[in-house]
Design an enzyme around this catalytic site. Structure first.
Site, PDB file in Angstrom:
ATOM      1  N   SER A 113     -12.357  10.440   4.142  1.00 20.82           N
ATOM      2  CA  SER A 113     -12.392  11.746   4.780  1.00 20.82           C
ATOM      3  C   SER A 113     -13.314  11.849   5.986  1.00 20.82           C
ATOM      4  O   SER A 113     -14.168  12.736   6.069  1.00 20.82           O
ATOM      5  CB  SER A 113     -12.731  12.834   3.757  1.00 20.82           C
ATOM      6  OG  SER A 113     -12.243  14.045   4.272  1.00 20.82           O
ATOM      7  N   HIS A 146      -4.291  14.259  -5.279  1.00 19.35           N
ATOM      8  CA  HIS A 146      -3.095  15.057  -4.958  1.00 19.35           C
ATOM      9  C   HIS A 146      -2.978  16.277  -5.892  1.00 19.35           C
ATOM     10  O   HIS A 146      -1.878  16.746  -6.169  1.00 19.35           O
ATOM     11  CB  HIS A 146      -1.822  14.199  -5.011  1.00 19.35           C
ATOM     12  CG  HIS A 146      -1.735  13.220  -3.871  1.00 19.35           C
ATOM     13  ND1 HIS A 146      -1.294  13.583  -2.624  1.00 19.35           N
ATOM     14  CD2 HIS A 146      -2.050  11.910  -3.791  1.00 19.35           C
ATOM     15  CE1 HIS A 146      -1.336  12.515  -1.814  1.00 19.35           C
ATOM     16  NE2 HIS A 146      -1.793  11.499  -2.497  1.00 19.35           N
ATOM     17  N   TYR A 160       2.872  12.661   3.046  1.00 16.96           N
ATOM     18  CA  TYR A 160       2.021  13.704   2.467  1.00 16.96           C
ATOM     19  C   TYR A 160       2.733  15.063   2.443  1.00 16.96           C
ATOM     20  O   TYR A 160       2.845  15.680   1.367  1.00 16.96           O
ATOM     21  CB  TYR A 160       0.692  13.768   3.239  1.00 16.96           C
ATOM     22  CG  TYR A 160      -0.356  14.644   2.620  1.00 16.96           C
ATOM     23  CD1 TYR A 160      -1.335  14.137   1.792  1.00 16.96           C
ATOM     24  CD2 TYR A 160      -0.372  16.016   2.880  1.00 16.96           C
ATOM     25  CE1 TYR A 160      -2.305  14.939   1.230  1.00 16.96           C
ATOM     26  CE2 TYR A 160      -1.342  16.843   2.319  1.00 16.96           C
ATOM     27  CZ  TYR A 160      -2.302  16.300   1.501  1.00 16.96           C
ATOM     28  OH  TYR A 160      -3.252  17.115   0.943  1.00 16.96           O
ATOM     29  N   ASP A 204     -11.496  18.001   0.641  1.00 18.26           N
ATOM     30  CA  ASP A 204     -12.349  17.243   1.563  1.00 18.26           C
ATOM     31  C   ASP A 204     -13.378  18.142   2.238  1.00 18.26           C
ATOM     32  O   ASP A 204     -14.553  17.789   2.373  1.00 18.26           O
ATOM     33  CB  ASP A 204     -11.489  16.549   2.626  1.00 18.26           C
ATOM     34  CG  ASP A 204     -10.498  15.581   2.011  1.00 18.26           C
ATOM     35  OD1 ASP A 204     -10.571  15.363   0.779  1.00 18.26           O
ATOM     36  OD2 ASP A 204      -9.644  15.057   2.753  1.00 18.26           O
TER      37      ASP A 204
HETATM   38  P1  ADP Z   1      -9.630  10.054   6.817  1.00 15.36           P
HETATM   39  O1  ADP Z   1      -9.975  11.508   6.860  1.00 15.36           O
HETATM   40  O2  ADP Z   1      -9.274   9.586   5.459  1.00 15.36           O
HETATM   41  O3  ADP Z   1     -10.667   9.188   7.445  1.00 15.36           O
HETATM   42  P2  ADP Z   1      -7.527  10.991   8.534  1.00 15.36           P
HETATM   43  O4  ADP Z   1      -6.283  10.353   9.033  1.00 15.36           O
HETATM   44  O5  ADP Z   1      -7.421  12.259   7.800  1.00 15.36           O
HETATM   45  O6  ADP Z   1      -8.301   9.877   7.683  1.00 15.36           O
HETATM   46  O7  ADP Z   1      -8.495  11.268   9.758  1.00 15.36           O
HETATM   47  C1  ADP Z   1      -8.794  10.249  10.682  1.00 15.36           C
HETATM   48  C2  ADP Z   1      -8.744  10.817  12.095  1.00 15.36           C
HETATM   49  O8  ADP Z   1      -9.795  11.767  12.272  1.00 15.36           O
HETATM   50  C3  ADP Z   1      -8.991   9.765  13.159  1.00 15.36           C
HETATM   51  O9  ADP Z   1      -7.807   9.089  13.502  1.00 15.36           O
HETATM   52  C4  ADP Z   1      -9.542  10.593  14.302  1.00 15.36           C
HETATM   53  O10 ADP Z   1      -8.497  11.216  15.032  1.00 15.36           O
HETATM   54  C5  ADP Z   1     -10.315  11.685  13.582  1.00 15.36           C
HETATM   55  N1  ADP Z   1     -11.751  11.358  13.471  1.00 15.36           N
HETATM   56  C6  ADP Z   1     -12.472  11.218  12.350  1.00 15.36           C
HETATM   57  N2  ADP Z   1     -13.760  10.953  12.619  1.00 15.36           N
HETATM   58  C7  ADP Z   1     -13.884  10.922  13.962  1.00 15.36           C
HETATM   59  C8  ADP Z   1     -14.959  10.706  14.886  1.00 15.36           C
HETATM   60  N3  ADP Z   1     -16.205  10.441  14.475  1.00 15.36           N
HETATM   61  N4  ADP Z   1     -14.667  10.757  16.208  1.00 15.36           N
HETATM   62  C9  ADP Z   1     -13.418  11.020  16.627  1.00 15.36           C
HETATM   63  N5  ADP Z   1     -12.387  11.236  15.825  1.00 15.36           N
HETATM   64  C10 ADP Z   1     -12.589  11.177  14.503  1.00 15.36           C
HETATM   65 MG    MG Z   2      -8.666  13.109   6.397  1.00 21.41          MG
END
Ligand code: ADP
Ligand code: MG
Length: 388
Positions: free
Chosen positions: A136, A40, A232, A182
């Site tokens: 991420s 953060h 956030y 990220d």
């Molecule tokens: P993090 O980045 O920590 O994994 P976030 O909430 O920022 O968590 O992002 C997750 C979101 O990103 C998922 O709910 C989806 O909407 C999208 N996402 C990430 N990777 C994929 C993927 N390979 N295919 C489709 N959507 C994805």
């Molecule tokens: Mg994310």
């Protein structure tokens, strides 16, 4: 088989099934990341110290001539529909956010892409970065899509602008006002190194971590508390409020002495938020020095301080993450452990002696109240093209 290769094979198989008339000609990969310290702090113009993971999001595909973009994700957790098609955006017909949610990350990158006009294309994306696990997946998807677009319509190759464009996509299309960490690490990650990123100057300094006696262990709590969405932006606002009250643009420019002197005129919660950020920026700079000097006990101490500050001052930890850190620390050969990522679930990162890994994993399995998943990981390269 190396991890990106496994994901690539999966994507290629699905591409051939989904688009039997096309041959996949382009394949790219972009990594997820784990942040070792500096949580953060990026949106407060501070320091962060992440490393890119061997876990990647892959995009495979080919150009088309029909003026359409056709996309498909293999991620089970992504919302439906997993496949969609829309015209290549133009000035009079821009892309806009909508449903499914997952496609917003992709559409945002296409809309903000820094060269053009884009041709139509067909693409499939596959990933072994857990979705929503704090590693991420979102930035890895954005950066993979951007890297794919670079192959069909080259931009000027500026890496900073690439990362900033992917961040803009997340802000404007996924409504997530994230910092730059990220996307920067997914673009610029280096094998064998964490990156100290100065989020004010955007200067990136590689910090080697290639000691074979050292292990970086990610433990996924496999919980995600749903308040993440609103918390956030609230933290972001509170940090800005603290900086403004102290007459500064960001908390990077506020010293701990200045904050303490202003305590009486700050809201108590806002004070705590700023206390975390200012102390965390200092810990991150010190952590990078400790890592360079291979002083892992010092680095580990800073990790635990970081966790406690995120738990007590920033209020973004949760019972499961606290439990994982406490259990990890309760044994020999463990330098440090902390929650990593935005918080409210997701993962912890633990730095430990190679000789202590087996026992530590077993201890966590035996004592954590949930069902953890483990990744023994290493610092890996940033986004790249894969050979077909
Ligand atoms: P993090 O980045 O920590 O994994 P976030 O909430 O920022 O968590 O992002 C997750 C979101 O990103 C998922 O709910 C989806 O909407 C999208 N996402 C990430 N990777 C994929 C993927 N390979 N295919 C489709 N959507 C994805
Ligand atoms: Mg994310």
């Amino acid at each position: 088989m190396a991890e990106p290769q496994v994901v690539l094979e999966e994507a290629l198989r699905a591409f051939r099934e989904t688009y039997p008339d096309c041959e996949p000609r382009i394949a790219v990969a972009a990594p997820g990341r784990v942040n070792l310290i500096g949580e953060h702090t990026d949106y407060n113009q501070g320091f962060v110290l992440p490393m890119a993971l061997p876990m990647v999001t892959v995009v495979v595909g080919c150009q088309s001539t029909d003026g359409n973009i056709s996309l498909c994700t293999l991620a089970k957790e992504a919302d439906e529909p997993k496949r969609l098609e829309f015209p290549v955006p133009s000035e009079g017909n821009p892309l806009t956010p909508g449903l499914p949610n997952w496609a917003n990350y992709v559409k945002g990158v296409i809309q903000h892409y820094r060269a053009g006009p884009l041709p139509g294309f067909k693409a499939v994306t596959a990933s072994n970065v857990p979705l929503g696990g704090g590693l991420s997946s979102s930035a890895s998807l954005e950066v993979a899509v951007y890297t794919f677009l670079q192959q069909i319509c080259p931009d000027d190759g500026d890496l900073v602008q690439k990362a900033l464009t992917c961040q803009k996509a997340e802000h404007t299309f996924a409504s997530m006002p994230c910092g730059i960490m990220d996307q920067f690490i997914s673009v610029m990650g280096e094998a064998g190194h964490a990156l100290l990123i100065d989020c004010r100057s955007l200067q990136v300094t590689p910090v080697p971590i290639s000691d074979s006696s050292l292990v970086i262990l990610i433990t996924n709590s496999n919980v995600r508390h749903s308040l993440t969405g609103s918390e956030y932006p609230t933290r972001r606002k509170q940090c800005l409020e603290a900086a403004k009250a102290l007459g500064k643009d960001s908390l990077r420019d506020v010293s701990m002495a200045e904050l303490k002197a202003a305590k009486a005129r700050l809201d108590a919660e806002v004070y705590c938020r700023a206390h975390h950020v200012i102390s965390e920026i200092k810990r991150t700079a010190e952590g990078a020095e400790a890592l360079k000097a291979r002083n892992y006990w010092e680095f580990g101490k800073l990790m635990v301080q970081s966790h406690n500050s995120l738990r007590d001052d920033y209020n973004v930890s949760c019972r499961e993450l606290d439990e994982l850190v406490a259990v990890a620390m309760d044994g020999e050969g463990v330098y440090g452990s902390r929650m990593t990522g935005g918080g409210f679930g997701g993962c912890t990162v633990t730095l430990l002696e190679a000789a202590a890994v087996e026992k530590t994993i077993q201890r966590i399995k035996d004592n954590y109240s949930g069902t953890p998943t483990f990744h023994i990981t290493r610092p890996s390269r940033g986004a790249h093209v894969l050979q077909l």
